[in-house]
Write a protein that holds these residues in place. Sequence first.
Motif, PDB file in Angstrom:
ATOM      1  N   PRO A  50      15.589   7.292   3.158  1.00 23.80           N
ATOM      2  CA  PRO A  50      15.695   8.762   3.204  1.00 23.80           C
ATOM      3  C   PRO A  50      14.895   9.413   2.070  1.00 23.80           C
ATOM      4  O   PRO A  50      14.800   8.877   0.957  1.00 23.80           O
ATOM      5  N   LEU A  51      14.365  10.598   2.368  1.00 27.94           N
ATOM      6  CA  LEU A  51      13.550  11.308   1.384  1.00 27.94           C
ATOM      7  C   LEU A  51      14.347  11.631   0.121  1.00 27.94           C
ATOM      8  O   LEU A  51      13.804  11.614  -0.990  1.00 27.94           O
ATOM      9  N   ALA A  52      15.616  11.922   0.281  1.00 29.02           N
ATOM     10  CA  ALA A  52      16.441  12.275  -0.882  1.00 29.02           C
ATOM     11  C   ALA A  52      16.517  11.107  -1.858  1.00 29.02           C
ATOM     12  O   ALA A  52      16.463  11.288  -3.083  1.00 29.02           O
ATOM     13  N   ILE A  53      16.643   9.897  -1.327  1.00 33.91           N
ATOM     14  CA  ILE A  53      16.709   8.711  -2.188  1.00 33.91           C
ATOM     15  C   ILE A  53      15.342   8.439  -2.809  1.00 33.91           C
ATOM     16  O   ILE A  53      15.233   8.082  -3.984  1.00 33.91           O
ATOM     17  N   LEU A  54      14.298   8.614  -1.984  1.00 35.11           N
ATOM     18  CA  LEU A  54      12.946   8.438  -2.523  1.00 35.11           C
ATOM     19  C   LEU A  54      12.683   9.405  -3.678  1.00 35.11           C
ATOM     20  O   LEU A  54      12.118   9.033  -4.700  1.00 35.11           O
ATOM     21  N   LYS A  55      13.126  10.642  -3.487  1.00 32.66           N
ATOM     22  CA  LYS A  55      12.887  11.645  -4.521  1.00 32.66           C
ATOM     23  C   LYS A  55      13.640  11.312  -5.796  1.00 32.66           C
ATOM     24  O   LYS A  55      13.128  11.472  -6.909  1.00 32.66           O
ATOM     25  N   LYS A  56      14.871  10.807  -5.628  1.00 35.24           N
ATOM     26  CA  LYS A  56      15.685  10.467  -6.787  1.00 35.24           C
ATOM     27  C   LYS A  56      15.032   9.339  -7.588  1.00 35.24           C
ATOM     28  O   LYS A  56      15.062   9.332  -8.818  1.00 35.24           O
ATOM     29  N   PHE A  58      11.650   8.184  -7.238  1.00 37.77           N
ATOM     30  CA  PHE A  58      10.230   8.338  -7.584  1.00 37.77           C
ATOM     31  C   PHE A  58       9.817   9.776  -7.887  1.00 37.77           C
ATOM     32  O   PHE A  58       8.665  10.037  -8.217  1.00 37.77           O
ATOM     33  N   GLY A  59      10.747  10.707  -7.787  1.00 38.42           N
ATOM     34  CA  GLY A  59      10.399  12.124  -7.904  1.00 38.42           C
ATOM     35  C   GLY A  59       9.767  12.511  -9.218  1.00 38.42           C
ATOM     36  O   GLY A  59       8.813  13.291  -9.263  1.00 38.42           O
ATOM     37  N   GLN A  60      10.292  11.949 -10.327  1.00 39.13           N
ATOM     38  CA  GLN A  60       9.784  12.311 -11.644  1.00 39.13           C
ATOM     39  C   GLN A  60       8.304  11.952 -11.773  1.00 39.13           C
ATOM     40  O   GLN A  60       7.493  12.752 -12.255  1.00 39.13           O
ATOM     41  N   ARG A  61       7.969  10.716 -11.315  1.00 34.83           N
ATOM     42  CA  ARG A  61       6.568  10.276 -11.402  1.00 34.83           C
ATOM     43  C   ARG A  61       5.686  11.086 -10.469  1.00 34.83           C
ATOM     44  O   ARG A  61       4.579  11.477 -10.830  1.00 34.83           O
ATOM     45  N   LEU A  62       6.181  11.335  -9.268  1.00 37.84           N
ATOM     46  CA  LEU A  62       5.401  12.096  -8.295  1.00 37.84           C
ATOM     47  C   LEU A  62       5.206  13.542  -8.731  1.00 37.84           C
ATOM     48  O   LEU A  62       4.205  14.165  -8.399  1.00 37.84           O
ATOM     49  N   MET A  63       6.189  14.075  -9.490  1.00 35.75           N
ATOM     50  CA  MET A  63       6.047  15.444  -9.993  1.00 35.75           C
ATOM     51  C   MET A  63       4.841  15.540 -10.917  1.00 35.75           C
ATOM     52  O   MET A  63       4.052  16.481 -10.839  1.00 35.75           O
ATOM     53  N   GLY A  64       4.676  14.534 -11.785  1.00 31.67           N
ATOM     54  CA  GLY A  64       3.515  14.520 -12.681  1.00 31.67           C
ATOM     55  C   GLY A  64       2.215  14.431 -11.909  1.00 31.67           C
ATOM     56  O   GLY A  64       1.242  15.134 -12.212  1.00 31.67           O
ATOM     57  N   ASP A  65       2.184  13.561 -10.878  1.00 33.57           N
ATOM     58  CA  ASP A  65       0.981  13.441 -10.046  1.00 33.57           C
ATOM     59  C   ASP A  65       0.689  14.741  -9.312  1.00 33.57           C
ATOM     60  O   ASP A  65      -0.463  15.171  -9.213  1.00 33.57           O
ATOM     61  N   ALA A  66       1.750  15.372  -8.794  1.00 36.43           N
ATOM     62  CA  ALA A  66       1.589  16.623  -8.045  1.00 36.43           C
ATOM     63  C   ALA A  66       1.061  17.726  -8.956  1.00 36.43           C
ATOM     64  O   ALA A  66       0.192  18.522  -8.573  1.00 36.43           O
ATOM     65  N   MET A  67       1.566  17.739 -10.187  1.00 34.08           N
ATOM     66  CA  MET A  67       1.131  18.746 -11.159  1.00 34.08           C
ATOM     67  C   MET A  67      -0.359  18.584 -11.459  1.00 34.08           C
ATOM     68  O   MET A  67      -1.124  19.553 -11.467  1.00 34.08           O
ATOM     69  N   GLN A  68      -0.766  17.319 -11.684  1.00 34.78           N
ATOM     70  CA  GLN A  68      -2.171  17.046 -11.982  1.00 34.78           C
ATOM     71  C   GLN A  68      -3.061  17.397 -10.795  1.00 34.78           C
ATOM     72  O   GLN A  68      -4.121  18.010 -10.952  1.00 34.78           O
ATOM     73  N   ASP A  69      -2.629  17.017  -9.598  1.00 31.61           N
ATOM     74  CA  ASP A  69      -3.401  17.333  -8.388  1.00 31.61           C
ATOM     75  C   ASP A  69      -3.570  18.836  -8.215  1.00 31.61           C
ATOM     76  O   ASP A  69      -4.643  19.322  -7.843  1.00 31.61           O
ATOM     77  N   ALA A  70      -2.479  19.568  -8.468  1.00 27.93           N
ATOM     78  CA  ALA A  70      -2.515  21.022  -8.276  1.00 27.93           C
ATOM     79  C   ALA A  70      -3.485  21.675  -9.258  1.00 27.93           C
ATOM     80  O   ALA A  70      -4.278  22.547  -8.892  1.00 27.93           O
ATOM     81  N   ILE A  71      -3.432  21.243 -10.510  1.00 24.72           N
ATOM     82  CA  ILE A  71      -4.315  21.822 -11.531  1.00 24.72           C
ATOM     83  C   ILE A  71      -5.767  21.449 -11.246  1.00 24.72           C
ATOM     84  O   ILE A  71      -6.673  22.287 -11.311  1.00 24.72           O
ATOM     85  N   ASP A  72      -6.005  20.162 -10.916  1.00 24.25           N
ATOM     86  CA  ASP A  72      -7.369  19.722 -10.582  1.00 24.25           C
ATOM     87  C   ASP A  72      -7.903  20.493  -9.386  1.00 24.25           C
ATOM     88  O   ASP A  72      -9.074  20.901  -9.357  1.00 24.25           O
TER      89      ASP A  72
END
Length: 444
Positions: A50-56, A58-72
């Motif tokens: 489930p996405l909720a478990i995935l987010k719990k 891996f969410g922290q790491r993915l947040m950093g990647d998402a932040m970098q992608d958004a800024i780039d």
Amino acid sequence: MQVTETLKDGLKRAYTITVSAAELEAKVQEKLLEAQPEVEIKGFRKGKVPLAILKKQFGQRLMGDAMQDAIDGAMKEHFEKTGDRPALQPDVKMQGGETWKEGQDVVVDMSYEALPPIPELDSSKITLDRLSVKADEASVEEALKNLAATAQDFKERKAGVKSKDGDQVTIDFKGSVDGVEFEGGAGEDYPLVLGSNSFIPGFEAQLVGAAAGDAVTVKVTFPAEYGAAHLAGKDAVFACTVKAVKKPVPAALDDELAKKFGAEDLAALKGQISDRLEAEYKGASRAVLKRSLLDQLDGLVKFDLPPALVDAEAAQIAHQLWHEENPDVHDHNHGSVETTEEHKKLAERRVRLGLVLAEIGRKAEVTVSDAEMTQAVLAQARQYPGQERQYFEFVQKNPNMQQQLRAPIFEDKVVDHIVAGAKVTEKEVSKEELQKFIEALDEM
């Protein structure tokens, strides 16, 4: 996502990039959906976590990647929209830094110096002389004699004739320091060419004037930087016996000499020498033409220069010149090197010409092919005999080295492109005249 301009002063630019919390959350969700089919966690089948478990998990790491992608992505979109090209890597800082918390907007400050617009160049305004020198018979004969000197032989002098500088003496010798012989300080039947500087400084000069059968005591001082630490800086005495004195005899200018240098006969060797001389003249002529072209470009094209780029180039010039003046220092563990007005003036010229050539090359779609890069790497690899493969691997893994090899090839191709549109006059000159032009380049 919002980009707000905060500074536009000359070439200086500053912007605030705001990525909303909702946008970040959407990017995280997108990454979770991309990863979901490949994730397998105990208790769930592969792809069914489930996405909720995935987010719990891996969410922290993915947040950093998402932040970098958004800024780039925001930066890329900004540069595409404005057409700006930063002179150096933009300075990017996140507001709030470590105090930022999930659920908040991300606000980033971006600043840079833009590359200036480069005026169009009218190549037809450039006038150049292409100097040419023919390899005349006298030059070929002079080069041939120099070549023969490297293949010279030695013929024994008459009994009692004293040695001269350039002669070869055959000697036995024993060296000692404080009356004690040292390892490696003795030799028998050693052929030594006087004036070759192959022995300790001062050694050979003391054998000039000796005849076969003479016993000569040679006194020298080992250099302070001598390789053997136990001898460095020490006074030494060498007991020498001169067994033979031979005078140099130049090799005969004939077919046999030619064969020693890989030519079929003397005529073929002369042809090779002529080709080599004309290739050297051509290279020197190109250097003169290129300098003339760059000098004219520097006067024809004017525009504002990015201060940070000029400062960086001036610092590099100052550092390079400092090392040239201090050749014994091979590392960078030295104090800061101050830049002068002279460094800055030279930096401005280099930056201006670099930007002009880069822009002309970009518009003309000048590229460096893989084959040209391979040839450049091969040429450099030859300087490291036995380590060619390691050098190739080093270049493959080092983008900066690749750029160092690519840059001069690109520059030469752009120069050729400009010369093709310039007014070029062919001018035949003598070897001596060409030499004066080359010497003038060194004085500039």
